[in-house]
Design a protein around this motif. Structure first.
Motif, short mmCIF file in Angstrom:
data_model
loop_
_atom_site.label_atom_id
_atom_site.label_comp_id
_atom_site.label_asym_id
_atom_site.label_seq_id
_atom_site.Cartn_x
_atom_site.Cartn_y
_atom_site.Cartn_z
N GLU A 99 2.31 -18.42 -1.17
CA GLU A 99 2.68 -17.26 -0.37
C GLU A 99 3.82 -16.47 -1.02
O GLU A 99 3.81 -15.24 -1.03
N LYS A 100 4.80 -17.20 -1.56
CA LYS A 100 5.91 -16.53 -2.25
C LYS A 100 5.42 -15.78 -3.47
O LYS A 100 5.88 -14.67 -3.76
N SER A 101 4.50 -16.40 -4.22
CA SER A 101 3.95 -15.76 -5.40
C SER A 101 3.19 -14.49 -5.03
O SER A 101 3.33 -13.46 -5.70
N ARG A 102 2.42 -14.57 -3.94
CA ARG A 102 1.67 -13.40 -3.49
C ARG A 102 2.62 -12.29 -3.04
O ARG A 102 2.43 -11.12 -3.34
N GLU A 103 3.68 -12.68 -2.32
CA GLU A 103 4.65 -11.70 -1.85
C GLU A 103 5.39 -11.05 -3.02
O GLU A 103 5.60 -9.83 -3.03
N ASN A 104 5.78 -11.87 -4.00
CA ASN A 104 6.47 -11.32 -5.18
C ASN A 104 5.57 -10.37 -5.95
O ASN A 104 6.03 -9.33 -6.46
N SER A 105 4.29 -10.72 -6.06
CA SER A 105 3.34 -9.85 -6.75
C SER A 105 3.20 -8.51 -6.02
O SER A 105 3.17 -7.46 -6.66
N MET A 106 3.13 -8.57 -4.70
CA MET A 106 3.03 -7.34 -3.91
C MET A 106 4.29 -6.49 -4.05
O MET A 106 4.22 -5.27 -4.19
N ASN A 107 5.46 -7.15 -4.03
CA ASN A 107 6.72 -6.42 -4.19
C ASN A 107 6.80 -5.73 -5.55
O ASN A 107 7.27 -4.59 -5.65
N ARG A 108 6.35 -6.45 -6.59
CA ARG A 108 6.35 -5.84 -7.93
C ARG A 108 5.43 -4.63 -7.98
O ARG A 108 5.74 -3.61 -8.60
#
Length: 308
Positions: A216-225
């Motif tokens: 979930e953190k990886s997905r969120e970080n990808s979306m933020n980027r």
């Protein structure tokens, strides 16, 4: 209820059938408790599940009488404190010797003879974590710790963690040691190492939770980027368009715009009609077919002339 408490509850539900494995877990529970000496065995914990498992396993393996007392709540957390102890000094001395420790030793070390094979080592680590371990909620940070007052014991524990995780999965965890107010903490910060160790000790659900949070953190970080990239591109487009509009206005005010080539005048008109459109959008809006690089070149030429 903290994540650390949930992990200990899960570990206390692990079923142990072989006496050798149960003995290794008892050894981990005893060796890392608050006091493990020939004259005193005592554990203090906020985990009722740990207190119950400690008393049951130690009593079954050693035959000693184990007492559990529930005292006042802790000041910081408000949780109840359980004191688990072996009241008989003779039992303490016998248990200390049973696991291969000598009364004359100045420091505790892990007696590897009590860890005959891999499942024994995993059970030993489970007992050690129940007695002296903590783990942070993965939503805040990845950190698992074992705390002890003996430096040699912390170094031995590091070695057991490395060797056991490597034998179990082919990838050795990399624990580190930090000194903290007269004690030593053996800790892991890598999420994969923590997940592997939890699985090895028997906390499969907690391990899955960490992996899910990591995804979930990886997905969120990808979306933020992606969002940040889009914002940066938009800012770049708006900034370039504003600069082009200023240059065209300068050319109009000076009367120089009409003296430019038809291609440059057409590019200026296209920008004026669509002041915030991107270069890609301008290309599609142009009545005359033109490439992005061609239109970009003409707009840059307008900027050069307008700013002169």
């Amino acid at each position: 209820m903290s994540f650390s408490s949930d992990v200990k509850k899960e570990l206390c539900k692990v079923s142990v059938k072989l006496r050798e494995i149960e003995s290794s877990e008892a050894y981990g529970l005893l060796l890392f408790c608050r006091r493990f000496t020939p004259g005193e065995i005592c554990l203090r914990t906020e985990s009722g599940s740990t207190a119950e498992r400690f008393s049951q396993i130690v009593a079954q393996i050693t035959g000693a009488v184990v007492e559990v007392q529930k005292s006042l709540t802790a000041r910081k957390t408000g949780a109840a404190i359980y004191k688990v102890s072996v009241p008989s000094p003779d039992d303490c001395s016998r248990i200390f010797a049973r696991f291969g420790h000598e009364a004359s030793s100045s420091s505790l070390r892990i007696n590897m003879a009590n860890l005959e094979f891999e499942p024994c080592a995993a059970a030993f680590l489970r007992g050690a974590f129940l007695t002296c371990g903590t783990i942070s909620s993965p939503e805040s940070e990845y950190r698992l710790e074992f705390n002890t007052v003996y430096k040699n014991l912390s170094e031995d524990l590091c070695r057991v963690i490395k060797e056991t995780t490597e034998l179990a999965g082919g990838r050795a965890a990399q624990p580190r040691i930090i000194s903290r107010r007269g004690s030593f903490a053996v800790y892991l910060k890598d999420s994969d190492d923590i997940s592997d160790l939890l699985t090895l000790m028997g906390a499969g659900s907690a391990s899955m939770t960490i992996m899910q949070v990591k995804i979930e953190k990886s997905r969120e970080n990808s979306m933020n980027r992606k969002i940040n990239s889009q914002i940066a591109n938009t800012d770049k487009t708006v900034s370039a368009a504003a600069r082009q509009m200023r240059a065209i206005a300068n050319l109009e005010e000076s009367g120089a715009l009409l003296s430019l080539s038809e291609e440059l005048q057409a590019a200026a008109k296209l920008r004026q009609e669509h002041p915030i459109a991107s270069l890609k959008e301008l290309v599609t809006l142009s009545e005359v077919p033109i490439s992005k690089s061609g239109l970009n070149h003409r707009l840059n030429k307008l900027i050069e002339l307008g700013e002169e």
